[in-house]
Design an enzyme around this catalytic site. Structure first.
Site, mmCIF file in Angstrom:
data_model
loop_
_atom_site.group_PDB
_atom_site.id
_atom_site.type_symbol
_atom_site.label_atom_id
_atom_site.label_comp_id
_atom_site.label_asym_id
_atom_site.label_seq_id
_atom_site.Cartn_x
_atom_site.Cartn_y
_atom_site.Cartn_z
ATOM 1 N N ASP A 40 -8.083 12.282 -8.602
ATOM 2 C CA ASP A 40 -6.716 12.520 -8.157
ATOM 3 C C ASP A 40 -6.884 13.173 -6.797
ATOM 4 O OD1 ASP A 40 -4.302 13.866 -7.486
ATOM 5 O OD2 ASP A 40 -3.643 13.558 -9.542
ATOM 6 N N HIS A 41 -6.655 12.415 -5.738
ATOM 7 C CA HIS A 41 -7.089 12.923 -4.436
ATOM 8 C C HIS A 41 -6.330 14.178 -4.014
ATOM 9 C CE1 HIS A 41 -3.758 10.523 -2.793
ATOM 10 N NE2 HIS A 41 -3.865 11.233 -1.697
ATOM 11 N N HIS A 75 -0.457 13.442 -9.293
ATOM 12 C CA HIS A 75 -0.553 14.403 -8.185
ATOM 13 C C HIS A 75 0.303 15.654 -8.406
ATOM 14 C CE1 HIS A 75 -2.652 11.250 -6.249
ATOM 15 N NE2 HIS A 75 -1.633 10.618 -5.698
HETATM 16 C C1 BG6 Z 1 -1.184 7.634 -3.653
HETATM 17 C C2 BG6 Z 1 0.043 6.877 -4.035
HETATM 18 O O1 BG6 Z 1 -1.869 8.083 -4.797
HETATM 19 O O2 BG6 Z 1 -0.826 8.737 -2.855
HETATM 20 C C3 BG6 Z 1 0.811 6.437 -2.807
HETATM 21 O O3 BG6 Z 1 -0.317 5.749 -4.815
HETATM 22 C C4 BG6 Z 1 1.068 7.602 -1.894
HETATM 23 O O4 BG6 Z 1 2.021 5.800 -3.159
HETATM 24 C C5 BG6 Z 1 -0.194 8.396 -1.634
HETATM 25 O O5 BG6 Z 1 1.582 7.102 -0.667
HETATM 26 C C6 BG6 Z 1 0.095 9.665 -0.881
HETATM 27 O O6 BG6 Z 1 -1.110 10.292 -0.517
HETATM 28 P P1 BG6 Z 1 -1.180 11.268 0.739
HETATM 29 O O7 BG6 Z 1 -2.554 11.829 0.679
HETATM 30 O O8 BG6 Z 1 -0.907 10.446 1.943
HETATM 31 O O9 BG6 Z 1 -0.112 12.295 0.501
#
Ligand code: BG6
Length: 481
Positions: free
Chosen positions: A169-170, A232
Site C-alpha cells: 500500500d504505497h 490507503h
Molecule cells: C492509487 C490509486 O493506488 O493511488 C489511484 O489506484 C490514485 O487511483 C493513486 O490516483 C494516488 O496515489 P498518489 O501517490 O498519487 O496519491
C-alpha cells in the site's frame, strides 16, 4: 547502505505502474548507490519486445529527470521477457535464467490484474521459483470484496507463505506517514492528548485533480471506496489511531493496526445514508482546462461507480469513543492535496471578551502531498498595541525548507524494504480482511439502495451532501492550509 544483490521481476512490466513508478523508483535507488551492479531487474509482459526495445521505452521515461550516464548504467541491469502466465512458452528459459543464482533474493512483483495472480503463482511454483529467498509483492486492491480477497490470498498462499508475501500500500511508504510514527511516539507532547478526551474529531482528505482517464476499465469495477478508502485511507487512519506498539517490529505494529480495523463501527443499510456520501464527476474544469464527465470518458451512460466518497467513520474503543473520523477522497477535485487534520477540543472556558475575536480550536495538520508539511495551529495575541486580539497561526514545519532535497517516492522505500525482507509497512492478510469486513456492507448498502451517486462538477469539492455530512455535526472541512 546498499542492499544485498537481488533479482526483481515485474509482471505487468510494460504497464503504467511499472514504467511510471516502479522502474523510476528503482533507478533513483540505484543512482543513490543502494542497488548493487550485479542485481537484475526483469520486466515481463505479453508484448513481443526484446531487452533493447524495453530499455528504449524505459530510457524515454528515465532521461526526463535522470543523469545520462547513470541511466545507461542502470539500464544494464534491466532486461525483458515476453511471457504469458497462461501459457508454458518461454517459462523454461526464464526459469533457467533465474536459476543461475538460486541463492539470491528474488522478488516477484505482481503488477497485473488480480485475475492473473493465481496463474503467475502456479507457474512460479511449477518452476520452483517460489523457493529459497523468494518474495511476492501484491498490488492493491487485493480483490474487490472479502470473498475475492480470501480467494487471492489462498491462491497465492499455496505457493508463498505469509512471510514471503508483501501486500503493498504505497501510502505507507510516504514520508509523512512515517513521520506520524515519529511525531506520535517520539514526542511526549502529543500522546497524552491523543484520545477522545482532548480530540474533537479527525479529518482525512485525499483529493486528486486527475480523472480516471486511461484507467476507466479498472476503475469502473472498483470505485473510490475500493480504490482509495479500503486501503490507503484506512491505513492512514490506523497509523493515526493505533495504540502505541511496543516496538517497530513488523507484527507489533500490524497487531495494533488490526485492532483499529476490527474496532471500526459497522456501516450498513441501516446507517449508510447518514454516514456516507457517494459522488460522480460531471464535466467541468481541472487545472484551468475544460474536462469531460466520468460517464463521457467511460462512453457508458449507466455506470453507478463512485469517483468521490465521504464517510463519517467511528472507532468503537476507549481511546476513540465518540470521536468522528471524517474521510473523503475524490477524482477531479479542485486541487491535489492529501491531508490529515486532527482537531483538538475547545478550551473549557473562554476568559476573553468578544472583541478579542473568536477562539479557534487547535489543529494539527499533517500534509502528505503535494509538499510535505506539518502545521500546528495555535492561538496567540495579535502583536502590538490595539488591545488583546486573538489570532490563529501555524507553527509550521515544511520539510522542503527544513531539509532541502525532495523526499524519495514511496515506492523507493517500499521496494527496498521488500528486498530487505522488512514487512512492517506492508499489509498482513488479516488487515486486508478486516478492512474488507468494514467496506463490504457499505458497498452492499449502496448497491441495495438502487440510488445513483450524486453528480458533482469537475473542479468542485464533491457533492454538497459531503459538506452537509460534516456541517450537520457543527464542524467544517479544513481549509486552513
Ligand atoms: C492509487 C490509486 O493506488 O493511488 C489511484 O489506484 C490514485 O487511483 C493513486 O490516483 C494516488 O496515489 P498518489 O501517490 O498519487 O496519491
Amino acid at each position: 547502505q546498499p542492499v544485498e544483490t537481488f533479482d526483481l521481476v515485474i509482471f505487468g512490466g510494460t504497464g503504467d505502474l511499472a514504467l511510471r513508478k516502479l522502474l523510476p523508483a528503482l533507478y533513483h535507488r540505484y543512482a543513490d548507490g543502494q542497488i548493487p551492479d550485479d542485481s537484475r531487474i526483469i520486466g515481463i509482459a505479453r508484448e513481443g519486445l526484446d531487452d533493447e526495445g524495453y530499455r528504449d521505452n524505459l530510457r524515454k521515461v528515465l532521461v526526463k529527470d535522470g543523469n545520462g550516464s547513470k541511466v545507461e548504467a542502470f539500464l544494464k541491469l534491466v532486461g525483458y521477457r515476453p511471457l504469458d502466465a497462461r501459457k508454458d512458452d518461454g517459462w523454461d528459459d526464464f526459469a533457467t535464467m533465474m536459476d543461475k543464482d538460486a541463492d539470491r533474493i528474488r522478488v516477484f512483483y505482481l503488477s497485473t490484474s488480480p485475475n492473473l495472480f493465481v496463474d503467475i503463482c502456479n507457474r512460479l511454483g511449477k518452476y520452483d521459483l517460489n523457493k529459497g529467498k523468494s518474495r511476492v509483492v501484491l498490488e492493491k486492491p487485493i480483490g474487490h470484496d472479502l470473498a475475492s480477497a480470501n480467494q487471492i490470498n489462498d491462491d497465492v498462499g499455496r505457493f508463498f507463505d505469509e512471510s514471503q508475501t508483501f501486500r503493498i500500500d504505497h501510502y505507507l511508504g510516504k514520508e509523512t506517514v512515517q513521520n506520524l510514527l515519529a511525531l506520535r511516539f517520539g514526542n511526549a507532547l502529543f500522546e497524552p492528548l491523543w484520545n477522545a478526551e482532548h480530540i474533537d474529531h479527525v479529518q482525512i482528505t485525499v483529493a486528486e485533480t486527475l480523472g480516471v482517464g486511461q484507467r476507466a476499465g479498472y476503475y469502473d469495477h472498483a470505485g473510490a471506496l475500493r480504490d482509495m478508502v479500503q486501503n490507503h485511507i484506512l491505513q492512514l487512519l490506523c497509523m493515526l489511531a493505533m495504540e502505541p506498539p511496543s516496538s517497530l517490529a513488523p507484527d507489533a505494529v500490524r497487531d495494533e493496526k488490526l485492532k483499529v480495523l476490527r474496532s471500526l463501527k459497522p456501516i450498513n443499510e441501516a446507517n449508510a445514508a447518514q454516514l456516507t456520501v457517494r459522488g460522480q464527476y460531471r464535466a467541468g474544469s481541472a487545472e484551468g482546462q475544460a474536462v469531460p464527465g466520468y460517464l463521457d470518458e467511460l462512453q457508458d451512460h449507466k455506470s453507478n461507480t463512485e469517483t468521490f466518497v465521504a464517510v463519517k467513520a467511528e472507532i468503537a474503543n476507549w481511546r476513540w469513543a465518540g470521536v468522528p473520523f471524517y474521510l473523503r477522497t475524490g477524482k477531479r477535485l479542485p486541487e491535489r492535496v492529501s491531508e490529515i487534520t486532527v482537531v483538538f477540543k475547545a478550551v473549557p472556558h473562554s476568559i476573553f471578551d468578544a472583541s478579542a475575536g473568536p477562539l479557534a480550536q487547535n489543529r494539527l495538520v499533517l500534509r502528505l502531498q503535494p509538499d510535505e508539511d506539518i502545521k500546528l495551529w495555535l492561538t496567540i495575541k495579535h502583536p502590538g498595541p490595539g488591545g488583546l486580539r486573538l489570532r490563529h497561526v501555524p507553527l509550521d514545519m515544511s520539510f522542503a525548507e527544513a531539509f532541502g532535497a525532495a523526499q524519495p517516492d514511496a515506492y523507493e522505500r517500499l521496494l527496498l524494504d521488500v528486498v530487505r525482507g522488512n514487512p512492517t509497512l506492508f499489509m498482513r492478510r488479516d488487515e486486508v480482511e478486516a478492512a474488507w469486513r468494514w467496506a463490504d456492507p457499505i458497498l452492499a448498502a449502496w448497491a441495495d439502495s438502487g440510488e445513483a451517486p450524486r453528480p458533482y462538477t469537475s473542479g468542485t469539492w464533491g457533492p454538497s451532501a459531503a459538506v452537509a455530512l460534516i456541517e450537520r455535526d457543527g464542524r467544517t472541512w479544513n481549509e486552513d492550509s
